[in-house]
Design a protein around this motif. Structure first.
Motif, PDB file in Angstrom:
ATOM      1  N   VAL A 384     -20.791  54.558  24.018  1.00 51.55           N
ATOM      2  CA  VAL A 384     -22.241  54.739  23.995  1.00 51.55           C
ATOM      3  C   VAL A 384     -22.646  55.384  22.678  1.00 51.55           C
ATOM      4  O   VAL A 384     -22.050  56.371  22.234  1.00 51.55           O
ATOM      5  CB  VAL A 384     -22.677  55.628  25.180  1.00 51.55           C
ATOM      6  N   ARG A 385     -23.666  54.816  22.044  1.00 47.18           N
ATOM      7  CA  ARG A 385     -24.140  55.349  20.768  1.00 47.18           C
ATOM      8  C   ARG A 385     -25.215  56.400  21.041  1.00 47.18           C
ATOM      9  O   ARG A 385     -26.227  56.119  21.658  1.00 47.18           O
ATOM     10  CB  ARG A 385     -24.716  54.222  19.918  1.00 47.18           C
ATOM     11  N   LEU A 386     -24.980  57.608  20.577  1.00 47.61           N
ATOM     12  CA  LEU A 386     -25.923  58.699  20.764  1.00 47.61           C
ATOM     13  C   LEU A 386     -26.585  59.055  19.445  1.00 47.61           C
ATOM     14  O   LEU A 386     -25.936  59.076  18.390  1.00 47.61           O
ATOM     15  CB  LEU A 386     -25.212  59.935  21.334  1.00 47.61           C
ATOM     16  N   LEU A 387     -27.879  59.297  19.515  1.00 43.98           N
ATOM     17  CA  LEU A 387     -28.620  59.740  18.343  1.00 43.98           C
ATOM     18  C   LEU A 387     -28.879  61.236  18.459  1.00 43.98           C
ATOM     19  O   LEU A 387     -28.808  61.818  19.529  1.00 43.98           O
ATOM     20  CB  LEU A 387     -29.951  58.993  18.234  1.00 43.98           C
ATOM     21  N   SER A 388     -29.179  61.845  17.351  1.00 45.45           N
ATOM     22  CA  SER A 388     -29.512  63.272  17.355  1.00 45.45           C
ATOM     23  C   SER A 388     -30.560  63.525  16.296  1.00 45.45           C
ATOM     24  O   SER A 388     -30.983  62.614  15.585  1.00 45.45           O
ATOM     25  CB  SER A 388     -28.265  64.122  17.079  1.00 45.45           C
ATOM     26  N   GLY A 389     -30.924  64.743  16.159  1.00 47.74           N
ATOM     27  CA  GLY A 389     -31.969  65.093  15.208  1.00 47.74           C
ATOM     28  C   GLY A 389     -31.483  65.216  13.785  1.00 47.74           C
ATOM     29  O   GLY A 389     -32.251  65.606  12.910  1.00 47.74           O
ATOM     30  N   SER A 390     -30.222  64.918  13.510  1.00 42.75           N
ATOM     31  CA  SER A 390     -29.731  65.079  12.139  1.00 42.75           C
ATOM     32  C   SER A 390     -28.707  64.018  11.799  1.00 42.75           C
ATOM     33  O   SER A 390     -27.879  63.633  12.625  1.00 42.75           O
ATOM     34  CB  SER A 390     -29.109  66.471  11.964  1.00 42.75           C
ATOM     35  N   CYS A 391     -28.774  63.540  10.552  1.00 47.90           N
ATOM     36  CA  CYS A 391     -27.745  62.706   9.930  1.00 47.90           C
ATOM     37  C   CYS A 391     -27.380  61.462  10.724  1.00 47.90           C
ATOM     38  O   CYS A 391     -26.196  61.167  10.930  1.00 47.90           O
ATOM     39  CB  CYS A 391     -26.485  63.543   9.676  1.00 47.90           C
ATOM     40  N   ASP A 392     -28.367  60.679  11.166  1.00 50.36           N
ATOM     41  CA  ASP A 392     -28.068  59.433  11.852  1.00 50.36           C
ATOM     42  C   ASP A 392     -28.674  58.232  11.138  1.00 50.36           C
ATOM     43  O   ASP A 392     -28.799  57.155  11.704  1.00 50.36           O
ATOM     44  CB  ASP A 392     -28.551  59.483  13.299  1.00 50.36           C
ATOM     45  N   ILE A 393     -29.087  58.397   9.887  1.00 51.48           N
ATOM     46  CA  ILE A 393     -29.602  57.294   9.074  1.00 51.48           C
ATOM     47  C   ILE A 393     -28.432  56.703   8.282  1.00 51.48           C
ATOM     48  O   ILE A 393     -27.719  57.419   7.577  1.00 51.48           O
ATOM     49  CB  ILE A 393     -30.711  57.775   8.125  1.00 51.48           C
ATOM     50  N   LYS A 394     -28.235  55.388   8.432  1.00 54.17           N
ATOM     51  CA  LYS A 394     -27.102  54.733   7.798  1.00 54.17           C
ATOM     52  C   LYS A 394     -27.491  54.164   6.434  1.00 54.17           C
ATOM     53  O   LYS A 394     -28.404  53.345   6.335  1.00 54.17           O
ATOM     54  CB  LYS A 394     -26.583  53.605   8.690  1.00 54.17           C
ATOM     55  N   GLY A 395     -26.770  54.612   5.399  1.00 57.91           N
ATOM     56  CA  GLY A 395     -26.996  54.085   4.055  1.00 57.91           C
ATOM     57  C   GLY A 395     -25.828  53.198   3.658  1.00 57.91           C
ATOM     58  O   GLY A 395     -24.717  53.702   3.469  1.00 57.91           O
ATOM     59  N   ASN A 396     -26.058  51.904   3.543  1.00 53.72           N
ATOM     60  CA  ASN A 396     -24.974  51.002   3.156  1.00 53.72           C
ATOM     61  C   ASN A 396     -25.313  50.283   1.873  1.00 53.72           C
ATOM     62  O   ASN A 396     -26.470  50.272   1.422  1.00 53.72           O
ATOM     63  CB  ASN A 396     -24.671  50.010   4.282  1.00 53.72           C
TER      64      ASN A 396
END
Length: 443
Positions: A384-396
């Motif tokens: 299960v993919r969990l999000l949070s309030g920090s560092c979940d933006i993916k830069g590729n």
């Protein structure tokens, strides 16, 4: 050795003919009690207790008593027993028995009407127009005439559980409140596969009924009926809102879904800042109720009808505050890029670093949580993919060297894999990503 002929025939319930070489008689009466009339003119009344050997029998005289003053001698026609009366009675009993045996019983008539054996068309039954009996079961109403492949609106008669499969042992998706409308699309035995809001699952038909008549079938789609609170001139609906969940309200009996956002479901669990689980969907609904109560009524502008027949619109309080924008900025809902085109992304960028609402801890995006509830557990192999309030933006970095960052909820977010050796990384905010030279993905 003399030959004796005796035959006893039952021609109807309680009527039996006894035949012998010299005479015949008819016995009428139930077991243990009978009245016998013979062709010789004899009549006999008998009674017995079956199984005990106790019995009583008495001949019945057919002679009439002489009236006072009448001559004591009778002529020959009066003293000789007449056989015409008993014979007529015997023939009448035989005829009655033949009619009885030839006529079908009520059960046979009912069976032949329900299940004709000659291939004839079954009789068409007219729908009842009278009010149903209050004590009658509503299950028959839910099933009658309901083909398994035809969509039909049914209503829950109790607080009933929506399950992932047609079994009482299967996992529970949520509880459907009494009186709620569900869309039944197919059936397996007593179970209906229904859609309820954003949920789908199985409900036992014992708790579903069809109190309202369905419109006649048509090949063209039926346009939703315009509610009384909806203005046809400007396609708006206004009134006091009843909260259904974090992104759905009810105005004057019309379900209204907020356009472009998605809030956690009522049964969904999230983690707060301390790692403790809580019902984030219920928290969103309570917060929405308190916020709307500060400035009533709510007015919604029509956008479209969704597949569940709900009014989808942009809603505002009486003071002009946008409901969807407030929900996202307060952290009680997410921008749904597939439907909004990123219209509420800026409000989400404010809520995430401030750790408001669901962003205070970890949670699963509502659309992914619903998909996980509907999918069979043995097929759920990915974590299960969990999000949070920090560092979940993916830069590729693309094959052409273009640096792009993806936000949670965007189309390619789930399939994007970050490879640090290539220079790819995670960001905690969009400002951080843009400052590092990444630009936002358009999808």
């Amino acid at each position: 050795m003399a030959f004796r002929f005796r035959k006893s025939v039952r021609i109807a319930p309680g009527v039996r003919i006894n035949l012998s070489a010299k005479s015949a008689n008819v016995r009428v009466g139930p077991k243990g009690l009978g009245y016998t009339i013979s062709t010789t003119g004899k009549k006999r009344l008998s009674a017995s207790i079956p199984g005990t050997g106790l019995s009583y029998s008495k001949g019945v005289s057919s002679k009439r008593q002489s009236a006072p003053g009448a001559p004591s001698q009778l002529d020959a026609s009066q003293t000789k027993p007449s056989s015409k009366g008993p014979i007529a009675l015997l023939l009448l009993a035989i005829g009655a028995g033949l009619v009885w045996c030839g006529a079908p019983s009520n059960e046979t008539k009912i069976a032949s009407e329900r299940f004709p054996t000659n291939g004839s068309e079954q009789p068409k039954l007219k729908p009842a127009t009278a009010e149903p009996d209050a004590g009658a079961s509503q299950v028959t109403e839910a099933y009658a005439g309901h083909a398994s492949s035809v969509e039909k609106t049914l209503y829950s008669t109790a607080n009933v559980r929506l399950r992932t499969s047609p079994s009482a042992e299967s996992p529970i998706v949520l509880t459907v409140a009494v009186g709620s409308a569900v869309m039944s699309s197919k059936r397996e035995g007593p179970w209906h596969y229904v859609s309820y809001g954003n949920y789908s699952g199985w409900i036992l038909g014992d708790y579903l009924a069809e109190p309202r008549p369905e419109p006649a079938a048509t090949t063209s789609p039926i346009a939703p009926q315009v509610p009384s609170a909806l203005s046809t001139s400007d396609n708006t609906i206004s009134g006091r809102a009843t909260i259904i969940d974090g992104d759905t309200i009810d105005i004057s009996g019309t379900r209204v879904r907020f356009n472009g956002i998605d809030a956690p479901e009522s049964a969904q669990l999230c983690q707060n800042a301390k790692g403790k689980k809580y019902r984030c969907g219920q928290s969103a609904a309570k917060a929405l109720d308190a916020w709307l109560a500060k400035s009533r009524p709510v007015t919604c502008t029509f956008v479209e009808w969704d597949r569940y027949g709900r009014f989808v619109g942009d809603c505002y309080r009486s003071d002009g505050a946008a409901v969807a924008a407030w929900l996202v900025s307060a952290g009680h809902a997410m921008d749904w890029p597939q439907l909004s085109g990123g219209a509420y992304a800026s409000y989400q960028d404010e809520a995430r670093p401030a750790k408001r609402g669901i962003w205070q801890g970890e949670f699963q995006p509502p659309w992914e949580w619903r998909a996980a509830q509907q999918a069979p557990k043995h097929e759920t192999t990915n974590p299960v993919r969990l999000l949070s309030g920090s560092c979940d933006i993916k830069g590729n970095i693309s094959n052409k060297g273009v640096r792009i960052y993806h936000l949670p909820g965007q189309r390619f977010y789930g399939e994007t894999v970050i490879s640090p050796p290539k220079g790819e990384r995670m960001f905690c905010s969009e400002d951080e990503a843009r400052a590092a030279g990444w630009r936002r993905s358009k999808r």
